[in-house]
Scaffold this active site. Structure first.
Site, PDB file in Angstrom:
ATOM      1  N   ARG A  55       0.838  -1.208   0.000  1.00 37.16           N
ATOM      2  CA  ARG A  55       0.000   0.000   0.000  1.00 37.16           C
ATOM      3  C   ARG A  55       0.865   1.247   0.000  1.00 37.16           C
ATOM      4  O   ARG A  55       0.484   2.302  -0.503  1.00 37.16           O
ATOM      5  CB  ARG A  55      -0.971   0.022   1.191  1.00 37.16           C
ATOM      6  CG  ARG A  55      -1.902   1.208   1.073  1.00 37.16           C
ATOM      7  CD  ARG A  55      -3.069   1.362   2.028  1.00 37.16           C
ATOM      8  NE  ARG A  55      -3.170   0.464   3.108  1.00 37.16           N
ATOM      9  CZ  ARG A  55      -2.481   0.534   4.234  1.00 37.16           C
ATOM     10  NH1 ARG A  55      -1.599   1.512   4.394  1.00 37.16           N
ATOM     11  NH2 ARG A  55      -2.652  -0.348   5.178  1.00 37.16           N
ATOM     12  N   TYR A 108     -14.963  16.448 -15.948  1.00 39.81           N
ATOM     13  CA  TYR A 108     -15.415  15.057 -15.956  1.00 39.81           C
ATOM     14  C   TYR A 108     -16.530  14.880 -14.916  1.00 39.81           C
ATOM     15  O   TYR A 108     -16.483  15.474 -13.832  1.00 39.81           O
ATOM     16  CB  TYR A 108     -14.207  14.170 -15.617  1.00 39.81           C
ATOM     17  CG  TYR A 108     -14.513  12.704 -15.578  1.00 39.81           C
ATOM     18  CD1 TYR A 108     -14.809  12.012 -16.742  1.00 39.81           C
ATOM     19  CD2 TYR A 108     -14.504  12.007 -14.379  1.00 39.81           C
ATOM     20  CE1 TYR A 108     -15.093  10.656 -16.706  1.00 39.81           C
ATOM     21  CE2 TYR A 108     -14.780  10.655 -14.331  1.00 39.81           C
ATOM     22  CZ  TYR A 108     -15.083   9.983 -15.502  1.00 39.81           C
ATOM     23  OH  TYR A 108     -15.360   8.648 -15.455  1.00 39.81           O
ATOM     24  N   ASP A 180      -6.224  18.586 -15.285  1.00 38.27           N
ATOM     25  CA  ASP A 180      -6.485  17.190 -15.641  1.00 38.27           C
ATOM     26  C   ASP A 180      -6.174  17.042 -17.130  1.00 38.27           C
ATOM     27  O   ASP A 180      -6.878  17.576 -17.984  1.00 38.27           O
ATOM     28  CB  ASP A 180      -7.951  16.858 -15.327  1.00 38.27           C
ATOM     29  CG  ASP A 180      -8.317  15.412 -15.648  1.00 38.27           C
ATOM     30  OD1 ASP A 180      -7.647  14.805 -16.497  1.00 38.27           O
ATOM     31  OD2 ASP A 180      -9.292  14.910 -15.055  1.00 38.27           O
ATOM     32  N   LYS A 205      -7.530   5.779 -19.578  1.00 38.88           N
ATOM     33  CA  LYS A 205      -7.940   6.201 -20.911  1.00 38.88           C
ATOM     34  C   LYS A 205      -6.809   5.996 -21.916  1.00 38.88           C
ATOM     35  O   LYS A 205      -6.332   4.901 -22.052  1.00 38.88           O
ATOM     36  CB  LYS A 205      -8.418   7.650 -20.844  1.00 38.88           C
ATOM     37  CG  LYS A 205      -9.439   7.905 -19.723  1.00 38.88           C
ATOM     38  CD  LYS A 205     -10.753   7.190 -19.940  1.00 38.88           C
ATOM     39  CE  LYS A 205     -11.695   7.254 -18.742  1.00 38.88           C
ATOM     40  NZ  LYS A 205     -11.915   8.584 -18.184  1.00 38.88           N
TER      41      LYS A 205
HETATM   42  C1  LIG Z   1     -12.088   9.073 -16.913  1.00 40.48           C
HETATM   43  C2  LIG Z   1     -11.669  10.377 -16.440  1.00 40.48           C
HETATM   44  C3  LIG Z   1     -11.390  10.603 -15.085  1.00 40.48           C
HETATM   45  C4  LIG Z   1     -11.542   9.517 -14.044  1.00 40.48           C
HETATM   46  O1  LIG Z   1     -10.693   8.448 -14.280  1.00 40.48           O
HETATM   47  P1  LIG Z   1     -11.014   6.954 -13.804  1.00 40.48           P
HETATM   48  O2  LIG Z   1      -9.742   6.231 -14.109  1.00 40.48           O
HETATM   49  O3  LIG Z   1     -12.198   6.478 -14.580  1.00 40.48           O
HETATM   50  O4  LIG Z   1     -11.301   7.023 -12.333  1.00 40.48           O
HETATM   51  C5  LIG Z   1     -10.974  11.866 -14.699  1.00 40.48           C
HETATM   52  N1  LIG Z   1     -10.847  12.869 -15.601  1.00 40.48           N
HETATM   53  C6  LIG Z   1     -11.113  12.691 -16.909  1.00 40.48           C
HETATM   54  C7  LIG Z   1     -10.939  13.832 -17.844  1.00 40.48           C
HETATM   55  C8  LIG Z   1     -11.536  11.441 -17.378  1.00 40.48           C
HETATM   56  O5  LIG Z   1     -11.801  11.282 -18.681  1.00 40.48           O
END
Ligand SMILES: *Cc1c(COP(=O)(O)O)cnc(C)c1O
Length: 395
Positions: A55, A108, A180, A205
């Site tokens: 962890r 998001y 982000d 992604k």
């Molecule tokens: C998918 C996504 C997230 C969250 O990511 P997860 O891995 O699904 O928790 C955050 N920001 C953006 C822009 C995303 O496309």
């Protein structure tokens, strides 16, 4: 089971080898054994590097973090169990009760939910503002504002944030700018080089790219902030799984090629969609008809993104006919897969909004977002032409 030491259970001896593996070994071990209490002291005091309990960190996470650090021009970044764990490490790990944070109004979905529901519950106030309009963000500032959180390209309308303006505003006020970079990726932009203080990723992604891993990453320019987020993510158990990290590393090896290919195909597909009867409008940041094209060129250079959005004429019946006819493409709520995926905000990400709220964002029943995959452009163009024609017949 008996091992080489008789009836002992561990350790299982590894076969000797004068050569070493080319692929990073997968290390699922939860726990790491030390030689002596003195040796453990050395580790905890940072005099030597070692692992204790997974962890707190493990080799597969560190390998992925080092790769992402290099890609983002960051140092000592933290890999987390999901993209939302990375967002949470920023918002919950760095903000205190009484603070105020400004978020982009098209963040998001789960990030928006955290801004609207969870932060206020914990005494952190929030305001949403258009990240393309620095004056709107300036107007939302309060004395207790500590952070601005934005995405470079918004989902699903693909508007581009005024990152330079926001970076200047954050610097002027001495507050943090968190970006982000999931959609745009470090191949298109490295936010820390544009004045951002923190960069966030969902590795789920494009970066991992195969829809078989859920992971996140976060790094701050200030090592003390990164350390706070690391400790917060460890304490709250946002730890990534070694196997997910191992898969993510494998995905990252081909990321540059996948990104270049998909963004090139996305450009061709956007231009093709714009010629099809039944397509009302196409949204792609690099196109001449995109409202933010100059900012997109300025920030993203020749690289665009692999996402294209467009609006079909006709209502739900046309949308249903479209996905049914889009043979071989997945109608699925994610992006950045090796295969092309379609999403329909009105029935998924934005279904919680009222029709007028959706219309204000330009999200009609005919609105689709395409995450372009590795299929060749010719195949995709013909699939979309057929599916749009089928949609027009049905409407
Ligand atoms: C998918 C996504 C997230 C969250 O990511 P997860 O891995 O699904 O928790 C955050 N920001 C953006 C822009 C995303 O496309």
């Amino acid at each position: 089971m008996r091992n080489a030491k008789g009836s002992l259970i561990r350790p299982t001896p590894l076969p000797e080898s004068a050569s070493h593996p080319v692929v990073t070994p997968l290390s699922p071990s939860v726990v790491y054994a030390s030689e002596t209490p003195d040796a453990l002291d050395d580790q905890y005091e940072g005099r030597v590097h070692g692992y204790t309990y997974s962890r707190e960190g493990h080799p597969n996470a560190d390998v992925v973090a080092a790769r992402l650090d290099a890609m983002e021009g960051a140092n000592g970044g933290v890999v987390t169990g999901s993209g939302m764990a990375a967002v949470s490490s920023v918002l919950l790990g760095l903000l205190d009760s009484g603070d105020h944070v400004i978020g982009g109004n098209q963040l998001y979905g789960r990030s928006l939910r955290m801004m609207k529901e969870d932060l206020p519950r914990l005494g952190i106030s929030t305001t949403l503002a258009d990240p393309g309009d620095v004056e709107a963000v300036r107007a939302a500032l309060r004395l207790e504002t500590k952070m601005i959180l934005v995405e470079v390209v918004s989902n699903p309308t693909l508007r581009v944030a005024d990152l330079k303006g926001l970076a200047a505003l954050a610097a002027e006020r001495g507050i943090l700018l968190a970006v982000d970079n999931t959609f745009t990726t470090p191949r298109a932009i490295r936010p820390l080089e544009h004045g951002a203080d923190i960069v966030i990723h969902s590795l789920t992604k494009l970066l991992s790219g195969h829809s078989d891993v859920m992971l996140g990453y976060v790094a701050a320019r200030d090592p003390a902030l990164t350390e706070r987020m690391r400790i917060f993510s460890i304490t709250t158990g946002m730890t990534p799984s070694p196997f997910d990290c191992w898969l993510a590393e494998r995905g990252l090896l081909s990321f540059d090629l996948r990104f270049d290919r998909t963004q090139e195909t996305a450009t061709a597909l956007a231009d093709h969609l714009a010629t099809l009867p039944g397509v009302k409008r196409v949204l792609y940041p690099m196109r001449q008809d995109h409202p933010d094209r100059f900012r997109a060129r300025d920030l993203l250079g020749e690289q665009g993104c692999n996402m294209v959005s467009f609006e079909l004429e006709g209502g739900r019946a046309a949308a249903n006919a479209f996905t049914r006819a889009a043979d071989g493409l997945s109608f699925a709520p994610t992006l950045g897969d090796v295969g092309t995926t379609l999403s329909h905000p009105a029935s998924s990400s934005h279904r919680g909004l009222t029709v007028p709220e959706r219309e204000a964002l330009g999200l009609s029943e005919g609105f689709f977002r395409v995450s372009v995959g590795l299929e060749d452009a010719g195949t995709l163009k013909s699939i979309f032409a057929d599916a749009v024609a089928a949609a027009m017949e049905a409407s």
